[in-house]
Each structure stands twice: as C-alpha cells, then as structure tokens.
Design a protein around this motif. Structure first.
Motif, short mmCIF file in Angstrom:
data_model
loop_
_atom_site.label_atom_id
_atom_site.label_comp_id
_atom_site.label_asym_id
_atom_site.label_seq_id
_atom_site.Cartn_x
_atom_site.Cartn_y
_atom_site.Cartn_z
N ALA A 95 -9.67 -9.95 3.62
CA ALA A 95 -8.81 -8.85 4.07
C ALA A 95 -7.35 -9.11 3.73
O ALA A 95 -6.52 -8.20 3.78
N VAL A 96 -7.03 -10.35 3.38
CA VAL A 96 -5.65 -10.71 3.05
C VAL A 96 -5.44 -10.52 1.55
O VAL A 96 -6.22 -11.00 0.74
N THR A 101 -4.50 -5.87 4.96
CA THR A 101 -3.15 -6.37 5.21
C THR A 101 -2.14 -5.83 4.21
O THR A 101 -0.96 -5.65 4.55
N SER A 102 -2.56 -5.54 2.98
CA SER A 102 -1.61 -5.00 2.00
C SER A 102 -1.24 -3.56 2.32
O SER A 102 -0.27 -3.02 1.78
N ARG A 103 -1.99 -2.94 3.22
CA ARG A 103 -1.74 -1.56 3.62
C ARG A 103 -0.97 -1.48 4.95
O ARG A 103 -0.80 -0.40 5.49
N PHE A 171 6.64 -11.18 -9.65
CA PHE A 171 6.66 -10.24 -8.53
C PHE A 171 7.83 -10.56 -7.61
O PHE A 171 8.21 -11.73 -7.47
N PRO A 172 8.40 -9.54 -6.95
CA PRO A 172 9.51 -9.80 -6.02
C PRO A 172 9.12 -10.77 -4.90
O PRO A 172 9.95 -11.53 -4.43
N LYS A 177 -1.33 -13.77 -2.86
CA LYS A 177 -1.95 -13.04 -1.76
C LYS A 177 -1.21 -11.74 -1.43
O LYS A 177 -1.76 -10.86 -0.77
N LEU A 178 0.04 -11.65 -1.87
CA LEU A 178 0.84 -10.48 -1.54
C LEU A 178 1.06 -9.54 -2.72
O LEU A 178 1.81 -8.57 -2.61
N TYR A 179 0.42 -9.80 -3.85
CA TYR A 179 0.59 -8.95 -5.01
C TYR A 179 0.15 -7.51 -4.74
O TYR A 179 0.78 -6.56 -5.21
#
Length: 211
Positions: A95-96, A101-103, A171-172, A177-179
C-alpha cells in the motif's frame, strides 16, 4: 459492505463546466483513530479505497452471492488521525508507494501547536459563525475553475515540474516509495486549492492568491 451502502445512499447532482448535469454520491469519513477504521493491514478495504479515489462515473463492486453493487459518481473523502508509529501496522508494504498512501496527504507535526493548561471560555459567536460558513460550503454545487492568472501560473508550474523530472531523471522527493505520490502531486494541489477556495467564499474560483 456497509461503507459501499452508505456511499450510495445520498445522491446529489451538479452541472459541470460543459453544462452537463452529473450525479454524484458524496461521503465524508471522519476517523479520530485511523487504525479503528482501516483495521490492521485490511487489504480488501485498502484496495476498495484506492479504487474509489479514481472518481469513476459509475463504480461497480462485484460480489459472490448478491450481484453487483453500483455507486454512481462516488466522491469519498477521509479525514483521519493517528500516531506515526501506527502507520506501518495499518498499511502493508504494497500500500506504500503505488497504493493508497500515494493518494493521501499526510500532515505531520513534531510538537504541539499550543500548550493549553486550562480551557478558554466558550465562544458562542465564533461557533455560530463557523456553523454558518460550513452550511454555506455545503450548498456549493458545480465545478471549480482557475482564474486566468491562476491557470497560467498552474500551467507554468506543471510544465516546469514535469520537464525538470524528465530531463534530469530526478524526483523532487528522492525516495522510490514516494514516486507515485510525486506523480499525483498536481491532483493533490488542485484539491487543496478547491478546499482553500471554499473556505474563502462561494465564487468557486481558484485565484492566483490561493494558488
């Protein structure tokens, strides 16, 4: 099953920017303790919430014994609170990143915003003003639009943002995991702009100042 039932119980209609009347089923969940609502790594519920985020015109849930559940225009909002230590227990690894979580927009505070030793006197006038404003927000219908200046600023930011990522390959937020979250940043920003606009008035326009 109860969530889907509640989500489809109170349809409302609005007119989009093309003049088309659309039906939606809005529902807001307020969870003072997120672990109670999401349970511990409840994969089916997390998958359902992830799918509902897409905002389809018609959301269909196939059941084994009771046919299909159909929700027209689901519009689900979730406001939840929890301690950071609980997050790994609530969200499984899958889910990560690309999952729920990205939503989500996670708001984290390292320390208390205020230290209050005693309750302040109740402000009845402020309560009534807040109730009035929330009642006005509740009546808003239709599509939010950018003002010309705000739209130009948004387009400029978006093009620069995407171009920089493509050309540099960076990526900023430099964490794999946060892409997926980074890819949804533009959508998150527009939703926050709508919330801010609603708190400022009933014009349903995102100004340059709000942007």
């Amino acid at each position: 099953e109860k969530l889907i039932k509640n989500l489809g119980e109170k349809p409302s209609s609005y007119t989009d920017i093309d003049g088309v009347v659309r039906v939606q089923n809005p529902l807001t969940i307020v969870s003072p303790e997120l672990a109670v609502f999401l349970k511990f790594q409840e994969s089916e519920l997390l998958a359902t919430l992830t799918d509902l985020w897409q905002g389809q015109d018609n959301w269909v849930n196939e059941t084994k014994t009771q046919g299909d559940d159909v929700v027209v225009g689901p519009c689900l909002s979730l406001l939840g609170a929890t301690a950071p230590e609980w997050l790994p227990k609530i969200f499984p690894t899958e889910a990560v990143g690309g999952g729920l979580t990205s939503r989500c927009i996670f708001i984290y505070e390292k320390r208390k915003g205020k230290i209050v030793g005693d309750f302040k006197p109740f402000n009845g006038a402020l309560e009534q003003a807040l109730i009035h404003d929330l009642g006005a927000v509740r009546t808003l219908r239709g599509a939010y639009v950018f003002s010309p200046e705000a739209r130009a600023a948004y387009v400029r930011w978006y093009v620069d943002y995407e171009t920089e990522m493509q050309e540099s390959g960076k990526f900023p937020v430099n964490d794999p995991k946060l892409y997926s979250y980074v890819a949804r940043r533009a959508t998150h920003i527009k939703k926050v702009c709508m919330a801010l606009a609603a708190s400022c008035g009933s014009e349903m326009q995102i100004s340059l100042e709000i942007w």
